[in-house]
Design a protein around this motif. Structure first.
Motif, mmCIF file in Angstrom:
data_model
loop_
_atom_site.group_PDB
_atom_site.id
_atom_site.type_symbol
_atom_site.label_atom_id
_atom_site.label_comp_id
_atom_site.label_asym_id
_atom_site.label_seq_id
_atom_site.Cartn_x
_atom_site.Cartn_y
_atom_site.Cartn_z
ATOM 1 N N ALA A 152 -2.428 16.130 8.597
ATOM 2 C CA ALA A 152 -2.935 14.823 9.009
ATOM 3 C C ALA A 152 -1.788 13.826 8.914
ATOM 4 O O ALA A 152 -1.395 13.416 7.817
ATOM 5 N N LEU A 153 -1.258 13.444 10.069
ATOM 6 C CA LEU A 153 -0.086 12.545 10.105
ATOM 7 C C LEU A 153 -0.554 11.089 10.012
ATOM 8 O O LEU A 153 -0.489 10.318 10.966
ATOM 9 N N CYS A 154 -1.040 10.758 8.822
ATOM 10 C CA CYS A 154 -1.632 9.433 8.593
ATOM 11 C C CYS A 154 -0.556 8.360 8.420
ATOM 12 O O CYS A 154 0.440 8.569 7.749
ATOM 13 N N ARG A 155 -0.814 7.227 8.999
ATOM 14 C CA ARG A 155 -0.039 6.014 8.752
ATOM 15 C C ARG A 155 -0.913 4.813 9.111
ATOM 16 O O ARG A 155 -1.451 4.782 10.214
ATOM 17 N N PRO A 156 -1.086 3.837 8.261
ATOM 18 C CA PRO A 156 -0.476 3.698 6.934
ATOM 19 C C PRO A 156 -0.989 4.743 5.939
ATOM 20 O O PRO A 156 -2.016 5.370 6.170
ATOM 21 N N PRO A 157 -0.232 4.883 4.812
ATOM 22 C CA PRO A 157 -0.625 5.852 3.791
ATOM 23 C C PRO A 157 -1.862 5.378 3.019
ATOM 24 O O PRO A 157 -2.420 4.313 3.329
ATOM 25 N N GLY A 158 -2.286 6.162 2.013
ATOM 26 C CA GLY A 158 -3.555 5.829 1.372
ATOM 27 C C GLY A 158 -3.634 5.900 -0.138
ATOM 28 O O GLY A 158 -4.512 5.274 -0.738
ATOM 29 N N HIS A 159 -2.740 6.640 -0.798
ATOM 30 C CA HIS A 159 -3.051 7.053 -2.182
ATOM 31 C C HIS A 159 -3.039 5.932 -3.217
ATOM 32 O O HIS A 159 -3.524 6.130 -4.332
ATOM 33 N N HIS A 160 -2.486 4.766 -2.882
ATOM 34 C CA HIS A 160 -2.556 3.638 -3.827
ATOM 35 C C HIS A 160 -3.858 2.841 -3.704
ATOM 36 O O HIS A 160 -4.135 1.981 -4.544
ATOM 37 N N ALA A 161 -4.646 3.067 -2.668
ATOM 38 C CA ALA A 161 -5.861 2.277 -2.449
ATOM 39 C C ALA A 161 -6.989 2.751 -3.359
ATOM 40 O O ALA A 161 -7.325 3.938 -3.397
ATOM 41 N N HIS A 162 -7.562 1.811 -4.107
ATOM 42 C CA HIS A 162 -8.721 2.071 -4.965
ATOM 43 C C HIS A 162 -9.998 1.905 -4.137
ATOM 44 O O HIS A 162 -9.962 1.550 -2.957
ATOM 45 N N ALA A 163 -11.129 2.099 -4.794
ATOM 46 C CA ALA A 163 -12.423 1.955 -4.107
ATOM 47 C C ALA A 163 -12.577 0.572 -3.490
ATOM 48 O O ALA A 163 -13.156 0.428 -2.411
ATOM 49 N N GLY A 164 -12.051 -0.443 -4.166
ATOM 50 C CA GLY A 164 -12.219 -1.811 -3.678
ATOM 51 C C GLY A 164 -10.937 -2.615 -3.660
ATOM 52 O O GLY A 164 -10.996 -3.852 -3.654
ATOM 53 N N THR A 165 -9.796 -1.949 -3.607
ATOM 54 C CA THR A 165 -8.526 -2.671 -3.749
ATOM 55 C C THR A 165 -7.419 -2.002 -2.941
ATOM 56 O O THR A 165 -7.209 -0.798 -3.063
ATOM 57 N N MET A 166 -6.708 -2.829 -2.140
ATOM 58 C CA MET A 166 -5.529 -2.341 -1.427
ATOM 59 C C MET A 166 -4.277 -2.618 -2.250
ATOM 60 O O MET A 166 -4.275 -3.478 -3.139
ATOM 61 N N GLY A 167 -3.207 -1.878 -1.935
ATOM 62 C CA GLY A 167 -1.937 -2.086 -2.616
ATOM 63 C C GLY A 167 -0.944 -1.012 -2.221
ATOM 64 O O GLY A 167 -1.328 0.049 -1.715
ATOM 65 N N GLY A 168 0.332 -1.272 -2.434
ATOM 66 C CA GLY A 168 1.365 -0.250 -2.222
ATOM 67 C C GLY A 168 1.354 0.339 -0.828
ATOM 68 O O GLY A 168 1.530 1.556 -0.661
ATOM 69 N N TYR A 169 1.171 -0.484 0.190
ATOM 70 C CA TYR A 169 1.137 -0.100 1.615
ATOM 71 C C TYR A 169 -0.165 0.591 2.019
ATOM 72 O O TYR A 169 -0.282 1.046 3.162
ATOM 73 N N CYS A 170 -1.137 0.709 1.110
ATOM 74 C CA CYS A 170 -2.323 1.538 1.347
ATOM 75 C C CYS A 170 -3.602 0.695 1.429
ATOM 76 O O CYS A 170 -3.847 -0.146 0.561
ATOM 77 N N PHE A 171 -4.429 0.970 2.427
ATOM 78 C CA PHE A 171 -5.668 0.227 2.658
ATOM 79 C C PHE A 171 -6.892 1.115 2.409
ATOM 80 O O PHE A 171 -7.734 0.810 1.583
ATOM 81 N N ILE A 172 -7.003 2.183 3.178
ATOM 82 C CA ILE A 172 -8.046 3.190 2.971
ATOM 83 C C ILE A 172 -7.373 4.435 2.399
ATOM 84 O O ILE A 172 -6.307 4.852 2.871
ATOM 85 N N ASN A 173 -7.984 5.021 1.384
ATOM 86 C CA ASN A 173 -7.390 6.183 0.721
ATOM 87 C C ASN A 173 -7.731 7.445 1.521
ATOM 88 O O ASN A 173 -8.758 8.095 1.300
ATOM 89 N N ASN A 174 -6.837 7.782 2.456
ATOM 90 C CA ASN A 174 -7.104 8.879 3.386
ATOM 91 C C ASN A 174 -7.341 10.208 2.668
ATOM 92 O O ASN A 174 -8.244 10.965 3.046
#
Ligand code: Q9C
Ligand code: ZN
Length: 342
Positions: A152-174
């Motif tokens: 899955a060539l995802c962009r933007p990335p996801g692993h920093h995104a919490h259930a209700g919080t974005m951060g570290g370039y990540c919005f949805i935690n793919n």
């Protein structure tokens, strides 16, 4: 191996971030995907496919409804205020302040739903974010449908995104969306192996109290590195999830010999867990010349990483995360997949 890609990531471009106190062009930029596609195209890996639309429902299984609503509205709220430039948060709460309030105005909402200034938004950001989640979910469709692996060539990335919080370039935690989707499609035990240079704080937090999703993270020691406030070795899960989170923090300067020792330990955990499927949060910002990172892995090392993951002998979905050395990101990703497929 099928590679799932959408040109819709191109909408997330022209944004900025704060680096050493200065506003600079974002490191997380469209050229990253172009370089990966170039490198993959030069090798006999299989076919590129477009994602299928999956809607918001699978995202809402790991993310708060108010947060997803905010992501869909943020750009229109920002521009309604007459701002024709990228949106960036600059206000956050301190411990002890109210967490139960979603402010009415966009600056308050941006602070409420973020933990840093790493998630700049432009007009096409939400469309790119939703496409990335669809890419991950299409990868689940393939692997749950019997394919041995997918990328899955995802962009933007996801692993920093919490259930209700974005951060570290990540919005949805793919990767978290994908792991939950595997559960919903019948996998009893899902392992997430996060090899990005940075700790996957969002993924850890989402599954922290659950025994059905094992989360293993190999990353720079948060005493030295972003995200600083999560990712320590004593974080082992809580409640029913105790024993189902494993962190392997490593010091700046770690090379493949030190890094691969942690990979072996993480893989042993996944074997002991008996994972039905593995979701790999694939960051290649462990590379020696990454502009924001401090590990020493070299391009041939990614062949060995792929081979070690293949030795788990489990259905595997690779989900793209970080990697900012644009000149090498393609080779490093392609080497990982080639090492896996050999
Ligand atoms: N402004 C991922 O690799 N800040 N995210 C670094 C430079 C955050 C990295 C400092 C790095 C986030 C997915
Ligand atoms: Zn990273």
């Amino acid at each position: 191996m099928k590679i799932i890609h959408s040109p819709r990531h191109l909408g997330h471009s022209g944004h900025v971030e704060l680096m050493n106190g200065q506003v600079v062009p974002a490191f997380e930029k469209p050229e990253r995907v172009a370089m990966i596609l170039n490198a993959i195209g030069e090798r006999p890996f299989g076919t590129l496919i477009e994602p299928a639309a999956h809607g918001l429902e699978p995202l809402l299984k790991v993310h708060d409804a108010a947060y997803v609503r905010f992501l869909t509205n943020a750009w229109s709220l920002w521009t309604a205020d007459g701002r024709d430039f990228p949106a960036l948060p600059s206000f956050w709460r301190a411990p002890g302040m109210r967490t139960d309030i979603e402010p009415e105005t966009i600056d308050g909402k941006l602070g409420h739903f973020s933990f840093d200034a790493g998630c700049c938004m432009v007009a096409g950001t939400w469309d790119a974010v939703q496409a990335a989640a669809d890419i991950a979910l299409t990868g689940v469709d393939l692997v749950a449908g019997g394919e041995k692996s997918a990328f899955a060539l995802c962009r933007p990335p996801g692993h920093h995104a919490h259930a209700g919080t974005m951060g570290g370039y990540c919005f949805i935690n793919n990767a978290a969306v994908a792991a939950q989707s595997f559960r919903d499609r019948g996998a009893a035990r899902v392992a997430i192996l996060d090899v990005d240079y940075h700790h996957g704080n969002g993924t850890q937090a989402i599954f922290y109290d659950r025994p059905d999703v094992l989360v293993c993270n190999i990353h720079a020691d948060p005493l030295q590195e972003f995200p600083y406030f999560l990712g320590y070795a004593d974080e082992i899960g809580s409640g029913a999830g105790e024993g189902f989170n494993a962190n392997f923090p490593l010091r700046w300067g770690t090379d493949y010999s030190g890094w691969s020792t942690a990979l072996d330990a993480a893989c042993a955990r996944i074997d002991a867990f008996g994972a039905d499927v593995v979701v790999v949060s694939l960051g290649v910002d462990t590379y020696k010349d990454d502009p924001i990172s401090q590990f020493q892995l070299d391009s041939p090392d990614y062949l060995k990483i792929g081979a070690r993951i293949a030795a788990l002998s489990r259905p595997t979905l690779f989900v793209m995360e970080g990697g900012y050395a644009v000149e090498a990101i393609g080779v490093n990703v392609a080497n990982t997949l080639e090492g896996f497929l050999q």
